[in-house]
Design an enzyme around this catalytic site. Structure first.
Site, short mmCIF file in Angstrom:
data_model
loop_
_atom_site.label_atom_id
_atom_site.label_comp_id
_atom_site.label_asym_id
_atom_site.label_seq_id
_atom_site.Cartn_x
_atom_site.Cartn_y
_atom_site.Cartn_z
N ASN A 1 0.84 -1.20 0.00
CA ASN A 1 0.00 0.00 0.00
C ASN A 1 0.88 1.25 0.00
OD1 ASN A 1 -1.52 2.27 1.14
ND2 ASN A 1 -3.15 0.79 1.49
N ALA A 2 0.80 2.04 -1.08
CA ALA A 2 1.64 3.23 -1.21
C ALA A 2 1.33 4.26 -0.14
CB ALA A 2 1.46 3.85 -2.60
N GLY A 3 0.07 4.36 0.25
CA GLY A 3 -0.30 5.33 1.28
C GLY A 3 0.29 4.98 2.63
N ASP B 1 -0.35 -4.66 12.06
CA ASP B 1 -1.65 -5.29 11.94
C ASP B 1 -2.57 -4.55 12.89
OD1 ASP B 1 -2.94 -7.53 10.48
OD2 ASP B 1 -3.58 -8.10 12.48
N GLY C 1 -12.72 2.97 6.76
CA GLY C 1 -13.03 1.81 7.58
C GLY C 1 -14.19 2.07 8.53
N ASP D 1 -14.17 4.20 10.96
CA ASP D 1 -14.03 5.53 11.57
C ASP D 1 -15.36 6.27 11.77
OD1 ASP D 1 -11.34 5.15 11.71
OD2 ASP D 1 -10.78 6.67 10.24
N LYS E 1 -6.65 13.21 14.53
CA LYS E 1 -6.92 11.77 14.65
C LYS E 1 -5.59 11.00 14.72
CE LYS E 1 -8.02 7.74 12.00
NZ LYS E 1 -8.28 7.17 10.67
N ARG F 1 -2.46 3.70 16.08
CA ARG F 1 -1.17 3.61 15.39
C ARG F 1 -0.17 4.60 16.00
NH1 ARG F 1 -2.96 3.08 10.73
NH2 ARG F 1 -2.58 0.85 10.54
#
Length: 209
Positions: free
Chosen positions: A16-18, A75, A167, A169, A189, A195
């Site tokens: 995933n580039a983001g 994860d 997702g 959120d 956020k 994270r």
């Protein structure tokens, strides 16, 4: 004592580039050059674990062994107290459309609806406590590893509110707040997210004095 990364290259176990961009920005101040597993042509291993830690370690170890470099994997997911911690490691799976639900892919509104339907089935006074979890795992080619766990507690609301998140959120209200993750500024956020909590622990351990 935890083994230290130091500078040099680090494989981010993602295609995933983001996600690569986000993690690269967080680690750039520490002289770490991030490469994605996708850019190296590394396959994505099956996530067969039954916990966030197990799945993060599966991805980190696979990337480290295939590249010969240290690798970082994450994860994450949502756990709902009244549902026994579900969807948990199956957070994304709950959004996957079945053959009778349209084109293949993920439908997050459908996933949120599944959670809400299960909560409503438990009655109007059901406990709506929930938490987002994130596990960051670092693996070295020789088998050493380090794991950092982060969480953000809150509660679930319905109907979904906000357009800034992704997702689950739009239905998650962090503890002490009144807005969902999809209603608050992304920078705010990211500062309070699961994270961010895990990364704070990683940075303190890997790059602290």
């Amino acid at each position: 004592m935890t083994r230290k990364l130091g500078g040099g290259s680090l494989v981010i176990a993602t295609h995933n580039a983001g996600k690569l961009k986000e993690i690269s920005a967080l680690l750039a101040p520490y002289g770490v050059k991030c490469l994605s597993a996708g850019s190296l042509g590394l396959p994505e291993p099956p996530e067969t674990g039954t916990s966030f830690v197990q799945n993060a370690m599966i991805k980190a170890r696979a990337a480290a062994e295939a590249s010969g470099l240290a690798a970082l994997a994450d994860d994450s997911g949502l756990s709902v107290d009244a549902l026994g911690g579900r969807p948990g490691v199956y957070t994304a799976d709950w959004a996957e459309r079945q053959w009778f639900e349209g084109e293949p892919g993920r439908d997050w509104y459908m996933a949120m609806g599944k959670v809400e339907g299960m909560l409503q089935h438990l009655g109007p006074d059901v406990d709506r406590s929930a938490a987002f979890h994130c596990v960051l795992a670092i693996a070295w080619p020789d088998g050493e590893h380090a794991v950092y766990e982060g969480a953000c507690t809150g509660s679930l609301t319905w109907p979904p509110r906000g357009t800034l998140g992704f997702g689950y959120d739009p239905v998650f209200v962090p503890t002490g707040g009144a807005q969902t993750f999809a209603e608050i500024d992304p920078e705010r956020k990211h500062a309070i997210s699961h994270r961010a909590d895990a990364f704070t622990k990683l940075v303190a351990d890997q790059f602290g004095a």
